[in-house]
Design a protein around this motif. Sequence first.
Motif, mmCIF file in Angstrom:
data_model
loop_
_atom_site.group_PDB
_atom_site.id
_atom_site.type_symbol
_atom_site.label_atom_id
_atom_site.label_comp_id
_atom_site.label_asym_id
_atom_site.label_seq_id
_atom_site.Cartn_x
_atom_site.Cartn_y
_atom_site.Cartn_z
ATOM 1 N N GLU A 178 0.850 -1.187 0.000
ATOM 2 C CA GLU A 178 0.000 0.000 0.000
ATOM 3 C C GLU A 178 0.888 1.240 0.000
ATOM 4 O O GLU A 178 1.585 1.513 0.983
ATOM 5 C CB GLU A 178 -0.895 0.012 1.245
ATOM 6 N N PRO A 179 0.913 2.016 -1.083
ATOM 7 C CA PRO A 179 1.759 3.216 -1.108
ATOM 8 C C PRO A 179 1.208 4.293 -0.183
ATOM 9 O O PRO A 179 0.003 4.455 -0.056
ATOM 10 C CB PRO A 179 1.710 3.656 -2.568
ATOM 11 N N ARG A 180 2.087 5.026 0.465
ATOM 12 C CA ARG A 180 1.702 6.141 1.315
ATOM 13 C C ARG A 180 2.323 7.455 0.830
ATOM 14 O O ARG A 180 2.342 8.428 1.558
ATOM 15 C CB ARG A 180 2.118 5.860 2.758
ATOM 16 N N CYS A 181 2.854 7.438 -0.393
ATOM 17 C CA CYS A 181 3.342 8.656 -1.020
ATOM 18 C C CYS A 181 3.188 8.485 -2.521
ATOM 19 O O CYS A 181 2.773 7.411 -2.990
ATOM 20 C CB CYS A 181 4.796 8.943 -0.641
ATOM 21 N N SER A 182 3.494 9.512 -3.270
ATOM 22 C CA SER A 182 3.275 9.502 -4.716
ATOM 23 C C SER A 182 4.555 9.844 -5.460
ATOM 24 O O SER A 182 5.523 10.342 -4.880
ATOM 25 C CB SER A 182 2.179 10.510 -5.099
ATOM 26 N N MET A 183 4.521 9.603 -6.766
ATOM 27 C CA MET A 183 5.665 9.929 -7.600
ATOM 28 C C MET A 183 6.020 11.409 -7.479
ATOM 29 O O MET A 183 5.144 12.276 -7.373
ATOM 30 C CB MET A 183 5.376 9.597 -9.062
ATOM 31 N N LEU A 184 7.328 11.650 -7.471
ATOM 32 C CA LEU A 184 7.939 12.974 -7.392
ATOM 33 C C LEU A 184 7.749 13.658 -6.040
ATOM 34 O O LEU A 184 8.109 14.825 -5.883
ATOM 35 C CB LEU A 184 7.464 13.882 -8.528
ATOM 36 N N ASP A 185 7.211 12.941 -5.047
ATOM 37 C CA ASP A 185 7.193 13.480 -3.688
ATOM 38 C C ASP A 185 8.622 13.594 -3.173
ATOM 39 O O ASP A 185 9.455 12.705 -3.401
ATOM 40 C CB ASP A 185 6.402 12.573 -2.741
ATOM 41 N N GLU A 186 8.899 14.681 -2.475
ATOM 42 C CA GLU A 186 10.187 14.816 -1.786
ATOM 43 C C GLU A 186 10.020 14.244 -0.386
ATOM 44 O O GLU A 186 9.118 14.636 0.349
ATOM 45 C CB GLU A 186 10.606 16.277 -1.737
ATOM 46 N N VAL A 187 10.872 13.283 -0.044
ATOM 47 C CA VAL A 187 10.760 12.625 1.257
ATOM 48 C C VAL A 187 12.060 12.783 2.034
ATOM 49 O O VAL A 187 13.139 12.948 1.445
ATOM 50 C CB VAL A 187 10.431 11.119 1.101
ATOM 51 N N LYS A 188 11.920 12.743 3.339
ATOM 52 C CA LYS A 188 13.083 12.815 4.218
ATOM 53 C C LYS A 188 13.348 11.437 4.826
ATOM 54 O O LYS A 188 12.455 10.588 4.884
ATOM 55 C CB LYS A 188 12.845 13.841 5.325
ATOM 56 N N GLN A 189 14.558 11.226 5.261
ATOM 57 C CA GLN A 189 14.911 9.958 5.897
ATOM 58 C C GLN A 189 13.944 9.684 7.053
ATOM 59 O O GLN A 189 13.694 10.545 7.886
ATOM 60 C CB GLN A 189 16.341 9.999 6.416
ATOM 61 N N GLY A 190 13.351 8.499 7.046
ATOM 62 C CA GLY A 190 12.427 8.117 8.101
ATOM 63 C C GLY A 190 10.974 8.372 7.789
ATOM 64 O O GLY A 190 10.089 7.951 8.547
#
Length: 331
Positions: free
Chosen positions: A268-280
């Motif tokens: 189950e994805p909890r983010c989308s393409m090209l989202d900027e994410v941080k460690q953790g």
Amino acid sequence: MKEIPHLTFDLDTLGVSTGHLVVPKGADCEALSLPVFSLNKGEGPRLLITGGNHGNELEGPIVARRLVEWLPEAQTCGRVIIVPEINPLAVQAWTRNTPIDGKNLNRAFPGRADGTVTERIADAVSRVLLPMADTVFDFHSFGPTWDTPSAIITHPIANADLMAKTLRMAEAFKLPVTLVWEYHDTPGMFDIWAHSQGKVFICPEFGGGTVSTEALAIHEAGVRNALIALGLVEGKAEHPTFRQQKSSQTLETLLSDELRSPARGIFEPRCSMLDEVKQGDLIGVLHSMESLSAGAIDIYAPTTSIVYAIRSGAYVEADEEIVYFARPLKL
């Protein structure tokens, strides 16, 4: 006398020509006839466009056939050869690999004249069509279980001059992403063979998931931009609108940027393409199918980066890819 791969028409004929690339029969199946479109307007760039390398990536064949509709009036010079489906057997079966021999056409180049049907297709394309082009666009998509933007993907090329030419051509599409992907060099890839022949090879990855009108418009606009950059079509290149923006970015993905599933289950994805994410940050959740009492497994971003591609909700095996991360390319 043994039949050899050949075209049923002369590519040097000026104007529009249509016919077939004949792939000789073998022990596993009869001869194949691949529809081919050629538009020859004399001196100028020589471009080969192919789709349907992988049979479950149908954006490429659709965009290729759209080109056939409007290119005759738009093209001003040079020659464009279009083969919408170079692996019709896989396209008809909607499978990545050829159903007859189970082989991946994009791992079969330069092919074998006496090989299986996949190898004979690769041989025909390599011997008959590739020598006629300076530049190759091989249309792909990321496949039906991935959430990805429309992009141009190229792998690092040892020849610095060819790498620079390829990157300039890739960025000319002005698609949302140009990606330099560090990849395991796998023998038989179409781009590796084309590079060895000195060709500029471009691999558009026309998104993932389902084929939509909006996405196809972006893909087609990108191809038009590339034709303008080559000098085959007149006009002004424009960034296609993606997520209400007209912009593009050049990224890189390293071998270490693959994130694999820790177990079997439904992702189950909890983010989308090209989202900027941080460690953790939470990237997704893996649900076990074997027990309702087993807790879901939370999957976190290992580093600060950009989500280039993420599984769009799929059953995955342990150690199967679920996310590819990326970051701005450092030249």
